[in-house]
Design a protein around this motif. Structure first.
Motif, mmCIF file in Angstrom:
data_model
loop_
_atom_site.group_PDB
_atom_site.id
_atom_site.type_symbol
_atom_site.label_atom_id
_atom_site.label_comp_id
_atom_site.label_asym_id
_atom_site.label_seq_id
_atom_site.Cartn_x
_atom_site.Cartn_y
_atom_site.Cartn_z
ATOM 1 N N SER A 114 -42.545 -88.906 52.456
ATOM 2 C CA SER A 114 -42.735 -87.998 51.905
ATOM 3 C C SER A 114 -41.391 -87.868 52.572
ATOM 4 C CB SER A 114 -43.573 -87.317 52.781
ATOM 5 O OG SER A 114 -43.908 -87.446 53.972
ATOM 6 N N GLY A 115 -41.189 -86.483 52.354
ATOM 7 C CA GLY A 115 -39.674 -85.650 52.468
ATOM 8 C C GLY A 115 -38.226 -86.872 52.712
ATOM 9 N N MET A 116 -37.907 -86.045 52.134
ATOM 10 C CA MET A 116 -35.723 -86.868 52.693
ATOM 11 C C MET A 116 -36.080 -87.106 50.775
ATOM 12 S SD MET A 116 -35.369 -89.974 54.880
ATOM 13 C CE MET A 116 -36.606 -91.172 54.339
ATOM 14 N N GLY A 117 -36.293 -86.186 50.627
ATOM 15 C CA GLY A 117 -36.878 -85.788 48.523
ATOM 16 C C GLY A 117 -37.287 -86.797 47.928
ATOM 17 N N LEU A 118 -38.024 -87.928 48.515
ATOM 18 C CA LEU A 118 -38.588 -88.566 48.097
ATOM 19 C C LEU A 118 -39.348 -87.633 47.139
ATOM 20 C CD1 LEU A 118 -39.007 -91.447 50.865
ATOM 21 C CD2 LEU A 118 -37.308 -91.539 49.136
ATOM 22 N N LEU A 119 -40.494 -86.606 47.455
ATOM 23 C CA LEU A 119 -41.436 -85.940 47.041
ATOM 24 C C LEU A 119 -40.965 -85.729 45.504
ATOM 25 C CD1 LEU A 119 -43.302 -84.168 49.156
ATOM 26 C CD2 LEU A 119 -44.109 -85.787 48.237
ATOM 27 N N ILE A 165 -21.258 -94.296 43.236
ATOM 28 C CA ILE A 165 -20.862 -95.211 44.301
ATOM 29 C C ILE A 165 -19.301 -95.081 44.561
ATOM 30 C CG2 ILE A 165 -20.571 -97.712 44.071
ATOM 31 C CD1 ILE A 165 -22.739 -98.007 42.142
ATOM 32 N N HIS A 166 -18.462 -94.557 44.116
ATOM 33 C CA HIS A 166 -17.304 -94.436 44.277
ATOM 34 C C HIS A 166 -16.775 -93.199 45.522
ATOM 35 C CE1 HIS A 166 -12.509 -93.598 44.772
ATOM 36 N NE2 HIS A 166 -12.376 -92.591 44.443
ATOM 37 N N GLY A 167 -18.176 -92.124 45.614
ATOM 38 C CA GLY A 167 -18.521 -91.132 47.064
ATOM 39 C C GLY A 167 -18.570 -91.764 47.680
ATOM 40 N N TYR A 168 -19.035 -93.286 47.871
ATOM 41 C CA TYR A 168 -20.084 -93.985 49.332
ATOM 42 C C TYR A 168 -18.917 -95.341 49.949
ATOM 43 C CZ TYR A 168 -23.617 -90.634 49.185
ATOM 44 O OH TYR A 168 -24.152 -89.345 49.037
ATOM 45 N N PRO A 169 -17.856 -95.215 49.974
ATOM 46 C CA PRO A 169 -16.640 -96.569 50.298
ATOM 47 C C PRO A 169 -17.554 -97.348 51.709
ATOM 48 C CG PRO A 169 -15.577 -94.371 50.958
ATOM 49 C CD PRO A 169 -16.998 -94.119 49.866
ATOM 50 N N GLU A 170 -18.591 -97.080 51.948
ATOM 51 C CA GLU A 170 -18.718 -97.551 53.717
ATOM 52 C C GLU A 170 -20.382 -98.356 53.107
ATOM 53 O OE1 GLU A 170 -21.696 -93.443 53.366
ATOM 54 O OE2 GLU A 170 -18.856 -94.285 52.767
ATOM 55 N N SER A 194 -29.715 -88.388 39.349
ATOM 56 C CA SER A 194 -30.288 -87.803 40.519
ATOM 57 C C SER A 194 -30.749 -88.714 41.594
ATOM 58 C CB SER A 194 -31.369 -86.516 40.427
ATOM 59 O OG SER A 194 -30.438 -85.777 38.801
ATOM 60 N N ILE A 195 -31.820 -88.852 40.887
ATOM 61 C CA ILE A 195 -32.501 -90.116 41.687
ATOM 62 C C ILE A 195 -31.180 -90.797 42.222
ATOM 63 C CG2 ILE A 195 -34.113 -92.175 42.137
ATOM 64 C CD1 ILE A 195 -35.628 -91.042 40.293
ATOM 65 N N ILE A 196 -30.726 -91.967 41.827
ATOM 66 C CA ILE A 196 -29.241 -92.338 42.751
ATOM 67 C C ILE A 196 -28.863 -91.418 43.884
ATOM 68 C CG2 ILE A 196 -27.642 -94.010 42.251
ATOM 69 C CD1 ILE A 196 -28.370 -95.048 39.528
ATOM 70 N N LYS A 197 -28.104 -90.575 43.253
ATOM 71 C CA LYS A 197 -27.472 -89.408 44.057
ATOM 72 C C LYS A 197 -28.657 -89.680 45.814
ATOM 73 C CE LYS A 197 -24.338 -86.967 45.696
ATOM 74 N NZ LYS A 197 -22.592 -87.670 45.980
ATOM 75 N N GLU A 198 -30.048 -89.413 45.230
ATOM 76 C CA GLU A 198 -30.671 -88.643 46.598
ATOM 77 C C GLU A 198 -30.446 -90.588 47.303
ATOM 78 O OE1 GLU A 198 -32.894 -86.770 49.107
ATOM 79 O OE2 GLU A 198 -32.229 -85.906 47.393
ATOM 80 N N ALA A 199 -30.440 -91.316 47.096
ATOM 81 C CA ALA A 199 -31.465 -92.700 47.103
ATOM 82 C C ALA A 199 -29.820 -93.108 48.402
ATOM 83 C CB ALA A 199 -31.138 -93.273 46.788
ATOM 84 N N PHE A 200 -28.844 -92.774 47.960
ATOM 85 C CA PHE A 200 -27.771 -93.224 48.760
ATOM 86 C C PHE A 200 -27.584 -91.957 49.646
ATOM 87 C CE2 PHE A 200 -26.013 -95.794 45.255
ATOM 88 C CZ PHE A 200 -24.724 -96.754 46.030
ATOM 89 N N THR A 201 -27.545 -90.795 49.563
ATOM 90 C CA THR A 201 -27.804 -89.816 50.862
ATOM 91 C C THR A 201 -28.528 -89.991 51.549
ATOM 92 O OG1 THR A 201 -27.173 -88.289 48.960
ATOM 93 C CG2 THR A 201 -27.527 -87.111 51.668
ATOM 94 N N ASN A 202 -29.982 -90.395 50.910
ATOM 95 C CA ASN A 202 -30.564 -91.007 52.441
ATOM 96 C C ASN A 202 -30.381 -91.870 53.012
ATOM 97 O OD1 ASN A 202 -32.411 -88.946 51.177
ATOM 98 N ND2 ASN A 202 -34.086 -90.736 50.429
#
Length: 265
Positions: free
Chosen positions: A220-225, A146-151, A174-182
């Motif tokens: 599908s895609g975006m790391g969701l698979l 969360i600290h890495g996404y202050p926006e 890992s999933i939370i990190k991927e979700a924030f990235t998406n």
């Protein structure tokens, strides 16, 4: 002088006095409003400063704790790579020495030494495992993400009293990190709700944002698979939808949460 003249003088004086009082009242009212605004601004500033100080204190505590956890992990690696390696060599060398030994008087001492080294090796493994277990915390990992996404304004609900099994902690992080990235790449969201909760029979993870633009292919895609494969390996369920925002809802049974790759549990 006639009476009407004095009446006109009194009337003029009254008008002037009324005008003076009106101007003075207006000035006092303006000063009162300015004072009120100054007081409100001062209170708001104090609240903001208190909130900022609290945030900085929490951030400092989190950074210190994360640094402590990283140091524990480093020490665990040092023990495993150095002390563990030397003990392993000693055990192998002692085994070779026992095989070559023809002096019956040394057999018992060598066997006892072999037993002592094996006990020490087991103790090292237990200590290293304990350090590694305590060096990774799901709550701290989430705080760091969360600290890495202050926006984003993040509403976090963390309701897990006992840490989940280590592999599940890594999976959720890992999933939370991927979700924030998406979200940062594909969503116009400004607010994110993140829920981590334990129930008597399962763990729950919910990630949802308030974005108004649906991803072109969120199934599908975006790391969701990859997310789906991870959760299915724990015999859990994952639902990914876009209804008034992007949403990931996950449940993992507690009795399968200790799954390890390769079929171990």
């Amino acid at each position: 002088m006639d009476r009407p003249f004095f009446l006109r003088i009194d009337l003029m004086l009254s008008l002037l006095l009324s005008l003076f009082l009106a101007v003075r009242t207006q000035k006092l009212e303006k000063m009162r409003e300015e004072f009120k605004k100054l007081r409100d601004d001062s209170m708001e500033l104090n609240l903001l400063l208190n909130k900022k100080n609290q945030y900085l204190m929490e951030k400092q505590e989190t950074e210190v704790h994360l640094a402590t956890l990283k140091e524990r992990n480093r020490i665990a690696r040092e023990i495993h790579d150095n002390v563990g390696h030397m003990l392993s060599r000693s055990i192998l060398q002692l085994g070779a020495l026992k095989a070559l030994n023809h002096d019956s008087s040394l057999s018992a001492p060598l066997s006892e030494l072999h037993k002592t080294l094996n006990t020490a090796m087991d103790s090292i493994r237990t200590s290293v495992h304990g350090l590694q277990e305590s060096s990774v915390s799901l709550r701290d990992s989430v705080a760091e993400i969360i600290h890495g996404y202050p926006e984003y304004t993040v509403d976090l609900e963390y309701d897990i009293s006992e840490p989940p099994p280590q592999n599940l902690q890594f999976c959720f992080a890992s999933i939370i990190k991927e979700a924030f990235t998406n979200a940062s790449k594909h969503s116009d969201a400004a607010r994110i709700r993140l829920v981590l909760r334990e129930h008597p029979s399962f763990y729950q993870l919910l990630f949802e944002d308030d974005g108004s633009t649906a991803p072109k292919s969120y199934s599908s895609g975006m790391g969701l698979l990859n997310m789906k494969e991870r959760i299915e390996s724990f015999h859990g369920t994952i639902n990914i939808t876009f209804e008034r925002g992007f949403k990931i809802f996950i449940t993992v049974p507690r009795n399968t949460a200790s799954y390890q790759p390769g079929g171990k549990s």
